[in-house]
Design an enzyme around this catalytic site. Structure first.
Site, PDB file in Angstrom:
ATOM      1  N   LYS A 210       0.844  -1.202   0.000  1.00  0.00           N
ATOM      2  CA  LYS A 210       0.000   0.000   0.000  1.00  0.00           C
ATOM      3  C   LYS A 210       0.874   1.244   0.000  1.00  0.00           C
ATOM      4  O   LYS A 210       1.769   1.384   0.820  1.00  0.00           O
ATOM      5  CB  LYS A 210      -0.898   0.023   1.232  1.00  0.00           C
ATOM      6  CG  LYS A 210      -1.819   1.245   1.272  1.00  0.00           C
ATOM      7  CD  LYS A 210      -2.545   1.404   2.600  1.00  0.00           C
ATOM      8  CE  LYS A 210      -1.834   2.339   3.558  1.00  0.00           C
ATOM      9  NZ  LYS A 210      -1.811   3.754   3.148  1.00  0.00           N
ATOM     10  N   GLU A 284      10.052   0.089  10.606  1.00  0.00           N
ATOM     11  CA  GLU A 284      11.071   1.130  10.460  1.00  0.00           C
ATOM     12  C   GLU A 284      10.353   2.427  10.756  1.00  0.00           C
ATOM     13  O   GLU A 284       9.547   2.892   9.959  1.00  0.00           O
ATOM     14  CB  GLU A 284      11.643   1.078   9.050  1.00  0.00           C
ATOM     15  CG  GLU A 284      13.013   1.698   8.939  1.00  0.00           C
ATOM     16  CD  GLU A 284      12.939   3.153   8.567  1.00  0.00           C
ATOM     17  OE1 GLU A 284      12.872   3.977   9.508  1.00  0.00           O
ATOM     18  OE2 GLU A 284      12.920   3.460   7.380  1.00  0.00           O
ATOM     19  N   CYS A 318      13.358   9.888   7.908  1.00  0.00           N
ATOM     20  CA  CYS A 318      13.299   9.332   9.260  1.00  0.00           C
ATOM     21  C   CYS A 318      14.660   9.344   9.920  1.00  0.00           C
ATOM     22  O   CYS A 318      14.771   9.430  11.132  1.00  0.00           O
ATOM     23  CB  CYS A 318      12.714   7.928   9.239  1.00  0.00           C
ATOM     24  SG  CYS A 318      13.370   6.947   7.913  1.00  0.00           S
ATOM     25  N   GLU A 415       9.973  14.038  16.907  1.00  0.00           N
ATOM     26  CA  GLU A 415      10.336  14.029  15.497  1.00  0.00           C
ATOM     27  C   GLU A 415       9.495  15.077  14.767  1.00  0.00           C
ATOM     28  O   GLU A 415       8.266  15.026  14.788  1.00  0.00           O
ATOM     29  CB  GLU A 415      10.087  12.644  14.896  1.00  0.00           C
ATOM     30  CG  GLU A 415      10.580  12.555  13.476  1.00  0.00           C
ATOM     31  CD  GLU A 415      10.351  11.188  12.853  1.00  0.00           C
ATOM     32  OE1 GLU A 415       9.308  10.572  13.132  1.00  0.00           O
ATOM     33  OE2 GLU A 415      11.210  10.752  12.074  1.00  0.00           O
TER      34      GLU A 415
END
Lengths: 505, 304
Positions: A210, A284, A318, A415
């Site tokens: 997806k 991840e 990331c 983050e």
């Protein structure tokens, strides 16, 4: 400091700011500027509407959503939303392909298909790059030089492993897992798809993947490549949708493995919903990488590394080096150089070949970045942004950094996933290690020093899956990537990446 | 100045350079896409920065005269095209060049100090410099003593440059580091800083007699040293890459390097020069192409 007495007066350090205009002794007729250099897009073939790619066919869905160009807010195409029953259909197609064809295909044959996909991608590399930049907002130079070639390299790399799995894991019985479900993020759409599809196929699995809500287009382009490569129907199924679609993949009982790249929040949900099942998982997730600059570092190159670490892909990375740790003795110099360097960053149209920083991927992400930056201001950190004009339409955020940041500030802990850097300081290597590890994440880190022994010592003490020394954001298919702590587990890339797609008996 | 204080001054600039990082950065700047009007501007700008050079044993009065005429009017026809910045010749030909160029706006530069090896007693070097200045050189391109530098004798190198600067009087001093012989970027950075501390007006990569001559990464390293020196002292030092810059594309890459490393102030013949002989004709060819839409053969451009 000392230099020839006959030279002009010495300005004090604090006066040595980099102001060209006041130092310019002669009036200039013109300032040389780069003219617009826009990548052509007349060779791009985009359909008005994209259906799901299931069992080798385009399958209509009940609902469609728009995908837009975040740099212009213009609609690019409509894309199907996969419902729960569409996901079911995709999983059944993948199961059928696994049972009837793919599990019986010899490893050598599997390799042939993957090589073929890689080669066709190479032929269409420019089209992929332009679409990636239009759909996601990233500078064309990055999609051309990094995203697309690296995605292709992953296919080539894992094609090579397909018939050598016994050499990778000698003296054990290995077998494919079966149907694997893969969910990828919006920051590197095609690259993340390659990281996931290539090893899965090499190991003999079939795939339901997806794309992310805001960046579905290059995956459907990949579907066209897969079709052209005559990969047996159903071996790779490509669908699109939002969180519900992802949830349906994760919860489907016939999906034996989940590979997810995305936020830590969703990663936790996946852990919860797969608890008690025998599904294999790799996650991840987020990161808050420390980029550590020692006083003996090559400063100018370190500054480039800081820039590349945080402003590459608008900071939608990331493993972005979002926490800068500078040794206190060189803090002023580094900050001064950083300010100077920020002035030459070119922010704007992602399709301009000279653009360094493109558009923020979505309105939602822009909101999140703005909110966190405001928190930094409110908590008393000092903001710096260069003077630069931003386009009227689209989602934009100036390259930003904060000084006077403490470990406790939100911008140093959460983050941001945007072009925002927090500058912190340290005094000794020990303090650098403590501060670098003082985070819930552990994906990546950078260490800058001219001293090899110091680098090795730091590397062995920092808890991060990837550590770069005297460079940053370097990727290679042969090199495994993955995190510690809330950055997830499992590795993608390299021989280690194969392990995640095999059963060991 | 004593040795210790010189060393302290040098060390106050961070001296280490990461070769891989510097090369990467230079390559990324060189890949800027310069088109249309900005290309025409860049061509003219680059031409105005050329030190048109002939440095051969076989140089004659005739050769230098021809080159000087080309320097003043590089292109035939009524184009808005600048003259080059300077011509660069051996000491014996300074008078010849000066006679033609006086009042033209094109400067006369002379190599000196035992070019290109620099293996000559300091006393003779100083005499040579004084002579070329007396003969009309506006600019002096000296070479540093690479042997002494590699021997760690930085004080010698500093004093020598300093003495030459004094001998130059009003003339501008360009200090050639001969980066091809210094080899490492750490050395290049250190030599750049010594030269600037000692009074160089320009720092220059190469004599053109040693390979590699000017490269983008080595120029980047020197530009960064110039920027750091400016930040410490407020003094604007010029830069001159020389040798191996032959095409318009090369020249434009250097301009991008200067623009993004130092800023627009340096994008002027006052602070940036390109030492070259064949580059000018390539610039002219590209200029004509931009004017007419067609490439002309090399036969349409004079070979002086």
């Amino acid at each position: 400091m000392i230099f020839r007495e006959k030279s002009t007066a010495i300005l004090s350090r604090s006066n040595g700011s980099f102001n060209h205009s006041t130092q310019n002794p002669k009036k200039r007729n013109f300032v040389w500027e780069y003219a617009k250099s826009i990548e052509a897009k007349d060779h791009i073939h985009l359909k008005p509407s994209y259906d799901l790619f299931i069992g080798g066919k385009n399958v209509k869905s009940k609902k469609y959503f728009e995908t837009i160009n975040p740099a212009t807010e213009e609609k690019l195409a409509e894309v199907a939303v996969a419902s729960k029953s569409d996901v079911h259909r995709a999983v059944l197609a993948a199961e059928k392909a696994y049972n009837r064809v793919w599990s019986k295909t010899s490893p050598k044959e599997r390799a042939k298909y993957i090589f073929r996909i890689a080669r066709i991608m190479q032929e269409k590399a420019r089209e992929f790059a332009v679409i990636e930049s239009m759909d996601g907002g990233k500078p064309i130079k990055e999609s051309k030089l990094i995203d697309i070639p690296l995605a292709i390299a992953h296919f080539f790399y894992y094609a090579g492993w397909a018939d050598k799995l016994n050499l990778a894991f000698p003296n054990v019985n290995i077998s494919p897992i079966g149907v694997v479900g893969q969910i990828i993020p919006w920051n590197f759409p095609l690259l993340m798809a390659a990281w996931k599809i290539a090893p899965a196929l090499a190991c003999g699995n079939t795939v339901v993947i997806k794309s992310a809500e805001t960046t579905p287009l290059t995956l459907y382009k990949l579907a066209e490549v897969i079709k052209e490569a005559s990969l047996p129907d159903g071996v790779v199924n490509i669908i699109s949708g939002a969180g519900d679609t992802g949830e349906a993949i994760v919860n489907h009982p016939k999906v034996k493995k989940i590979a997810f790249t995305g936020s830590t929040e969703v990663g936790k949900l996946i852990m919860k919903s797969t608890a008690g099942t025998d599904k294999k998982i790799t996650l991840e997730l987020g990161g808050k990488a420390a980029n550590i600059i020692f006083e003996d570092a090559p400063i100018d190159q370190a500054v480039e590394g800081i820039i590349n670490g945080i402003y590459f892909n608008q900071g939608h990375v990331c493993c972005a080096g979002s926490r800068l740790y500078v040794q206190e003795s060189i803090k002023n110099e580094v900050v001064k150089k950083l300010k100077h360097r920020l002035k030459s960053l070119r922010v704007g149209n992602p399709l301009d070949k000279n653009t360094d920083v493109g558009a923020i991927n979505s309105k939602m992400q822009l909101k999140k970045i703005t909110e966190l930056v405001n928190s930094g201001i409110n908590e008393g950190c000092t903001l710096y942004q260069p003077e630069c004009s931003l386009p009227d339409k689209g989602y934009w955020f100036k390259p930003t950094f904060f000084t006077n940041v403490a470990q406790a500030n939100r911008i140093a802990q959460e983050e941001i996933f945007g072009p925002v850097l927090s500058v912190l300081t340290f005094r000794t290597p020990k303090e650098a290690i403590e501060k670098a590890n003082n985070t819930q994440y552990g994906l990546s880190a950078g260490i800058w020093s001219d001293k090899g022994s110091k680098i090795f010592k730091m590397v062995s003490s920092i808890k991060a899956g990837v550590i770069w020394s005297n460079t940053f954001n370097k990727f290679n298919p042969a090199s495994p990537f993955g995190g510690y702590k809330e950055s997830g587990f499992g590795r993608e890339g390299g021989k280690q990446g194969l392990k995640e797609y095999l059963n060991f008996n | 100045m004593n040795v210790n204080s010189l060393l302290t001054s040098i060390d106050s600039f961070h001296l280490s350079v990461d070769e891989i990082g510097a090369k990467e950065r230079a390559a990324s700047l060189a890949s800027r896409s310069i088109k249309k009007n900005s290309k025409v501007q860049a061509i003219k700008l680059a031409a105005s920065m050329i030190d048109l050079t002939t440095l051969e044993g076989k140089d004659t009065e005739g050769k230098v005269l021809a080159m000087c005429h080309k320097a003043v009017k590089p292109i035939k026809g009524n184009y808005d095209f600048p003259h080059v910045a300077a011509v660069c010749v051996y000491p014996n030909l300074v008078k010849v060049a000066k006679k033609v160029l006086d009042g033209s706006g094109v400067k006369v530069a002379s190599v000196a100090t035992g070019f290109p090896g620099g293996q000559m007693p300091l006393k003779l070097k100083i005499e040579e410099v004084k002579l070329v200045v007396k003969n009309g050189a506006d600019e002096v391109d000296m070479v540093i003593s690479r042997g002494e530098f590699l021997d760690g004798n930085y004080k010698y190198v500093f004093d020598e440059i300093s003495a030459v600067k004094d001998a130059c009087g009003e003339a501008h001093l360009k200090v050639i580091l001969e980066t091809g012989e210094l080899e490492t970027f750490d050395n290049v950075r250190k030599a750049s800083i010594i030269a600037m501390l000692a009074g160089a007006d320009f720092i220059k990569t190469s004599t053109g007699k040693v390979q590699p001559a000017a490269t983008l990464p080595v120029t980047l390293v020197m530009l960064e040293a110039i920027r750091d020196f400016y930040n410490e002292t407020g003094k604007i030092i010029g830069m001159k890459p020389a040798g191996g810059i032959r095409t318009t594309k090369d020249a434009i890459a250097y301009l991008c390097l200067v623009k993004e490393t130092l800023g627009d102030t340096w994008l002027s013949p006052n602070y940036f020069r390109i030492g070259a002989s064949t580059l000018l004709n390539d610039l002219l060819m590209q200029f004509q192409k931009e004017q007419t839409g067609f490439y002309q053969s090399a036969d349409y451009f004079s070979n002086d």
